[in-house]
Design a protein around this motif. Structure first.
Motif, mmCIF file in Angstrom:
data_model
loop_
_atom_site.group_PDB
_atom_site.id
_atom_site.type_symbol
_atom_site.label_atom_id
_atom_site.label_comp_id
_atom_site.label_asym_id
_atom_site.label_seq_id
_atom_site.Cartn_x
_atom_site.Cartn_y
_atom_site.Cartn_z
ATOM 1 N N ARG A 280 49.026 54.793 19.683
ATOM 2 C CA ARG A 280 49.094 56.230 19.502
ATOM 3 C C ARG A 280 48.473 56.618 18.169
ATOM 4 O O ARG A 280 48.422 55.827 17.233
ATOM 5 C CB ARG A 280 50.527 56.734 19.592
ATOM 6 C CG ARG A 280 51.434 56.298 18.436
ATOM 7 C CD ARG A 280 52.867 56.712 18.706
ATOM 8 N NE ARG A 280 53.755 56.335 17.598
ATOM 9 C CZ ARG A 280 55.079 56.438 17.645
ATOM 10 N NH1 ARG A 280 55.680 56.913 18.748
ATOM 11 N NH2 ARG A 280 55.809 56.082 16.603
ATOM 12 N N GLN A 281 48.024 57.852 18.141
ATOM 13 C CA GLN A 281 47.465 58.383 16.909
ATOM 14 C C GLN A 281 47.894 59.829 16.771
ATOM 15 O O GLN A 281 47.576 60.666 17.621
ATOM 16 C CB GLN A 281 45.946 58.265 16.868
ATOM 17 C CG GLN A 281 45.352 58.642 15.531
ATOM 18 C CD GLN A 281 43.914 58.201 15.379
ATOM 19 O OE1 GLN A 281 43.209 57.948 16.355
ATOM 20 N NE2 GLN A 281 43.465 58.085 14.145
ATOM 21 N N ALA A 282 48.618 60.087 15.710
ATOM 22 C CA ALA A 282 49.038 61.452 15.402
ATOM 23 C C ALA A 282 48.020 62.071 14.451
ATOM 24 O O ALA A 282 47.303 61.350 13.748
ATOM 25 C CB ALA A 282 50.424 61.437 14.774
ATOM 26 N N PRO A 283 47.944 63.383 14.405
ATOM 27 C CA PRO A 283 46.991 64.049 13.508
ATOM 28 C C PRO A 283 47.178 63.604 12.063
ATOM 29 O O PRO A 283 48.297 63.589 11.551
ATOM 30 C CB PRO A 283 47.325 65.525 13.684
ATOM 31 C CG PRO A 283 47.914 65.615 15.045
ATOM 32 C CD PRO A 283 48.686 64.348 15.227
ATOM 33 N N GLY A 284 46.090 63.210 11.451
ATOM 34 C CA GLY A 284 46.137 62.801 10.060
ATOM 35 C C GLY A 284 46.690 61.417 9.805
ATOM 36 O O GLY A 284 46.844 61.009 8.653
ATOM 37 N N LYS A 285 46.991 60.697 10.866
ATOM 38 C CA LYS A 285 47.547 59.360 10.716
ATOM 39 C C LYS A 285 46.652 58.332 11.389
ATOM 40 O O LYS A 285 45.845 58.654 12.256
ATOM 41 C CB LYS A 285 48.949 59.296 11.304
ATOM 42 C CG LYS A 285 49.960 60.161 10.574
ATOM 43 C CD LYS A 285 51.357 59.930 11.105
ATOM 44 C CE LYS A 285 52.379 60.742 10.336
ATOM 45 N NZ LYS A 285 53.771 60.502 10.852
ATOM 46 N N GLU A 286 46.827 57.111 10.982
ATOM 47 C CA GLU A 286 46.059 56.037 11.591
ATOM 48 C C GLU A 286 46.668 55.672 12.948
ATOM 49 O O GLU A 286 47.853 55.878 13.207
ATOM 50 C CB GLU A 286 46.045 54.810 10.685
ATOM 51 C CG GLU A 286 45.276 55.021 9.386
ATOM 52 C CD GLU A 286 45.114 53.741 8.586
ATOM 53 O OE1 GLU A 286 44.404 53.767 7.583
ATOM 54 O OE2 GLU A 286 45.711 52.726 8.973
ATOM 55 N N ARG A 287 45.838 55.099 13.771
ATOM 56 C CA ARG A 287 46.318 54.607 15.063
ATOM 57 C C ARG A 287 47.307 53.472 14.840
ATOM 58 O O ARG A 287 47.129 52.649 13.938
ATOM 59 C CB ARG A 287 45.136 54.110 15.875
ATOM 60 C CG ARG A 287 45.488 53.585 17.265
ATOM 61 C CD ARG A 287 44.251 53.037 17.939
ATOM 62 N NE ARG A 287 43.682 51.928 17.190
ATOM 63 C CZ ARG A 287 42.460 51.435 17.390
ATOM 64 N NH1 ARG A 287 41.681 51.976 18.304
ATOM 65 N NH2 ARG A 287 42.030 50.424 16.675
ATOM 66 N N GLU A 288 48.336 53.434 15.644
ATOM 67 C CA GLU A 288 49.301 52.341 15.544
ATOM 68 C C GLU A 288 49.640 51.812 16.933
ATOM 69 O O GLU A 288 49.619 52.553 17.914
ATOM 70 C CB GLU A 288 50.583 52.812 14.839
ATOM 71 C CG GLU A 288 51.332 53.937 15.506
ATOM 72 C CD GLU A 288 52.550 54.380 14.721
ATOM 73 O OE1 GLU A 288 52.871 53.771 13.682
ATOM 74 O OE2 GLU A 288 53.194 55.368 15.147
ATOM 75 N N GLY A 289 49.926 50.541 16.950
ATOM 76 C CA GLY A 289 50.311 49.919 18.205
ATOM 77 C C GLY A 289 51.763 50.215 18.505
ATOM 78 O O GLY A 289 52.632 49.931 17.684
ATOM 79 N N VAL A 290 52.030 50.772 19.641
ATOM 80 C CA VAL A 290 53.380 51.155 20.033
ATOM 81 C C VAL A 290 54.070 50.024 20.795
ATOM 82 O O VAL A 290 55.194 49.644 20.483
ATOM 83 C CB VAL A 290 53.347 52.419 20.903
ATOM 84 C CG1 VAL A 290 54.746 52.773 21.392
ATOM 85 C CG2 VAL A 290 52.727 53.573 20.135
ATOM 86 N N SER A 291 53.391 49.503 21.780
ATOM 87 C CA SER A 291 53.967 48.429 22.573
ATOM 88 C C SER A 291 52.862 47.681 23.290
ATOM 89 O O SER A 291 51.931 48.299 23.802
ATOM 90 C CB SER A 291 54.953 48.983 23.604
ATOM 91 O OG SER A 291 55.539 47.929 24.352
ATOM 92 N N CYS A 292 52.974 46.376 23.295
ATOM 93 C CA CYS A 292 51.986 45.541 23.958
ATOM 94 C C CYS A 292 52.688 44.445 24.755
ATOM 95 O O CYS A 292 53.809 44.050 24.420
ATOM 96 C CB CYS A 292 51.033 44.917 22.945
ATOM 97 S SG CYS A 292 50.034 46.139 22.061
#
Length: 128
Positions: free
Chosen positions: A37-49
């Motif tokens: 996921r990527q929120a405005p102004g934030k870096e992409r992050e892995g939520v679940s894999c």
């Protein structure tokens, strides 16, 4: 489009959504699959894999106990069930997959180091 993500929408805090990621060209049963996921102004992050062969699952600490990743091999679809949504969960969610052989936790944190295929995003808004 090799990966088709859907299921995003507007939900109140505490609500639930289920995201889906389907493919008609890629085998999502054997390979690493994940949600980012990527929120405005934030870096992409892995939520679940989730691993391909071992099926091991990784969750971002902030979603543990609330989100569940799963896949349906017959539908060739990966899901992310999101319960207890919080405003900080709001973001564009992307599904991805890779045939690289990596631990799920590693891929979730460093997807850029793999040959990943990304789906288009689906927007999740959490607001009252």
């Amino acid at each position: 489009v090799q990966l088709q993500a859907s299921g995003g929408g507007l939900v109140q805090p505490g609500g639930s959504l289920r995201l889906s990621c389907a493919s008609s060209t890629l085998n999502l049963d054997d390979d690493l699959v994940g949600w980012f996921r990527q929120a405005p102004g934030k870096e992409r992050e892995g939520v679940s894999c989730m691993g391909g062969n071992d099926g091991r699952k990784y969750y971002l600490d902030s979603v543990k106990g609330r989100f569940t990743i799963s896949r349906d091999k017959f539908k060739n679809t990966v899901y992310l069930q999101m319960n207890g949504l919080k405003p900080e969960d709001a973001a564009v969610y992307y599904c991805a997959t890779t045939s690289d052989v990596l631990p799920a936790y590693l891929w979730c944190n460093l997807p850029q180091r793999s040959n990943a295929v990304w789906g288009q995003g689906t927007l999740v808004t959490v607001s009252s």
